[in-house]
Design a protein around this motif. Sequence first.
Motif, PDB file in Angstrom:
ATOM      1  N   CYS A  55      16.565 -14.757   8.125  1.00 37.64           N
ATOM      2  CA  CYS A  55      16.121 -16.101   7.576  1.00 37.64           C
ATOM      3  C   CYS A  55      16.341 -16.208   6.077  1.00 37.64           C
ATOM      4  CB  CYS A  55      14.790 -16.343   7.943  1.00 37.64           C
ATOM      5  SG  CYS A  55      14.288 -18.200   7.473  1.00 37.64           S
ATOM      6  N   CYS A  66       9.732 -19.461   3.272  1.00 38.22           N
ATOM      7  CA  CYS A  66       8.472 -20.143   3.430  1.00 38.22           C
ATOM      8  C   CYS A  66       7.436 -19.365   2.809  1.00 38.22           C
ATOM      9  CB  CYS A  66       8.083 -20.494   4.893  1.00 38.22           C
ATOM     10  SG  CYS A  66       9.608 -21.610   5.662  1.00 38.22           S
ATOM     11  N   TYR A 123       4.488 -18.409   3.103  1.00 38.64           N
ATOM     12  CA  TYR A 123       3.579 -17.880   3.915  1.00 38.64           C
ATOM     13  C   TYR A 123       4.186 -16.606   4.432  1.00 38.64           C
ATOM     14  CZ  TYR A 123       5.539 -21.188   7.158  1.00 38.64           C
ATOM     15  OH  TYR A 123       6.358 -22.013   7.849  1.00 38.64           O
ATOM     16  N   CYS A 124       5.545 -16.725   4.784  1.00 43.79           N
ATOM     17  CA  CYS A 124       6.220 -15.840   5.800  1.00 43.79           C
ATOM     18  C   CYS A 124       6.813 -14.467   5.478  1.00 43.79           C
ATOM     19  CB  CYS A 124       7.056 -16.764   6.578  1.00 43.79           C
ATOM     20  SG  CYS A 124       7.978 -16.251   8.114  1.00 43.79           S
TER      21      CYS A 124
HETATM   22 FE1  SF4 Z   1      12.081 -18.385   8.115  1.00 45.79          FE
HETATM   23 FE2  SF4 Z   1       9.427 -17.880   8.269  1.00 45.79          FE
HETATM   24 FE3  SF4 Z   1      10.197 -20.336   7.222  1.00 45.79          FE
HETATM   25 FE4  SF4 Z   1      10.516 -19.627   9.964  1.00 45.79          FE
HETATM   26  S1  SF4 Z   1       8.611 -19.714   9.053  1.00 45.79           S
HETATM   27  S2  SF4 Z   1      11.999 -20.783   8.663  1.00 45.79           S
HETATM   28  S3  SF4 Z   1      11.167 -17.553   9.866  1.00 45.79           S
HETATM   29  S4  SF4 Z   1      10.708 -18.226   6.544  1.00 45.79           S
END
Ligand code: SF4
Length: 376
Positions: free
Chosen positions: A155, A159, A161-162
């Motif tokens: 990815c 984001c 938090y991720c």
């Molecule tokens: Fe990528 Fe995590 Fe955002 Fe999903 S939530 S798009 S896996 S960064």
Amino acid sequence: MYYHIVTYGCQMNVHESEKIAQILEDMGYTETKQRENADIIVFNTCAIREGAEDRAFGNIGALKQQKRKNKNLLIVVCGCMTQQKDVQEKMYKTFPFVDIILGTHNLYNLKTLINRKIKDRKRICEYEESGDLHEELVAKRTSGDNAWVNIMYGCNNFCTYCIVPYVRGREKSRKKIDILNEIKEIIATKSYKTITLLGQNVNSYGNDDTSQGSFSELLQDICNIDGDFKLTFMTSHPKDLSDDLIDVMSKNDKISKELHLPVQSGSDKILKAMNRNYTASHYLTIVKKLREKMPNIRLTTDIIVGFPGETEQDFEATCNLVKEVKYDGIFAFMYSKRKGTVAEKMDNQIDDETKHKRVNYLLNLEKEIKAQKEKI
Ligand code: SF4
Ligand code: 5AD
């Protein structure tokens, strides 16, 4: 010789465990559902929230007794949790009875690592910063009449938090020809009713290699394959969901009229802080377009409550969006701090009690919406 695999986390991991199963079967192992009977136990872990890591640590710790009784038992820990260097080191120190620890990028090497461990008995801790596509890994399909097919890995969205971009690396799309060939083989067996395409962000398929074409073109090419099957996919990012995709979905009977479209929050302030790159009103426009073309489409979503700085007003905005969309299913999560992410360092972290309250409120709201829908 028996193997037993314990899988945590998402469908991507479920499918990855199918690949681990095939590697072990090729080495002469047979599956056992009983952990106590196993000669090799593989934990395929998840890192998305702290809870998933805690559960894995607890369950792996509980294997100490079994290892004491059976000195030849091999214990392997792999997946997203152990793609974090610090967690790998903690695992290595805390659990001396764990034989092999590896991350997501060296799974392709599992057979070699197992053989090396058996030969020189030394514990193994392997880490690779990034990885390539490994077309040679095939799956022993174990998910009933559904066949999972990866179309991309990784990815690029970050984001805030991720943890996924850190443990799965950058987006890598498989070659279209490899995907189509895999699907043709699946259909030829006549054993599967549905094919589920997998990727962290399927809508950006091909962005890293434009010669493969777009995600909607890929869907159309799959639908053109003869055979009786249903096609579905996950996960979609609202910022990349194109009109072309909505068109292809609505035109092809083979594509299930269902979409998992994580919104995460209904507050523009929080969406911005999450680096989601869309607003609540843009999201609602997509939902409107989807329903215009497919009135009965089944919509589900992911929501995070208690992201740093989320006020009562922000949460109310999320509830309002939920009431407007009237989802068919909601996966609501309490925000969990992940090491190395941007949100980890943000001010105004929300207390657990508020997170619990908000998650319960959302789950009740979901129930009410379901009850209302059933009445109609
Ligand atoms: Fe990528 Fe995590 Fe955002 Fe999903 S939530 S798009 S896996 S960064
Ligand atoms: N805390 C809580 N939930 C998270 N998710 C991803 N990272 C976190 C986190 N740090 C949720 C998102 C995503 C789903 C797979 O998990 O909602 O869509």
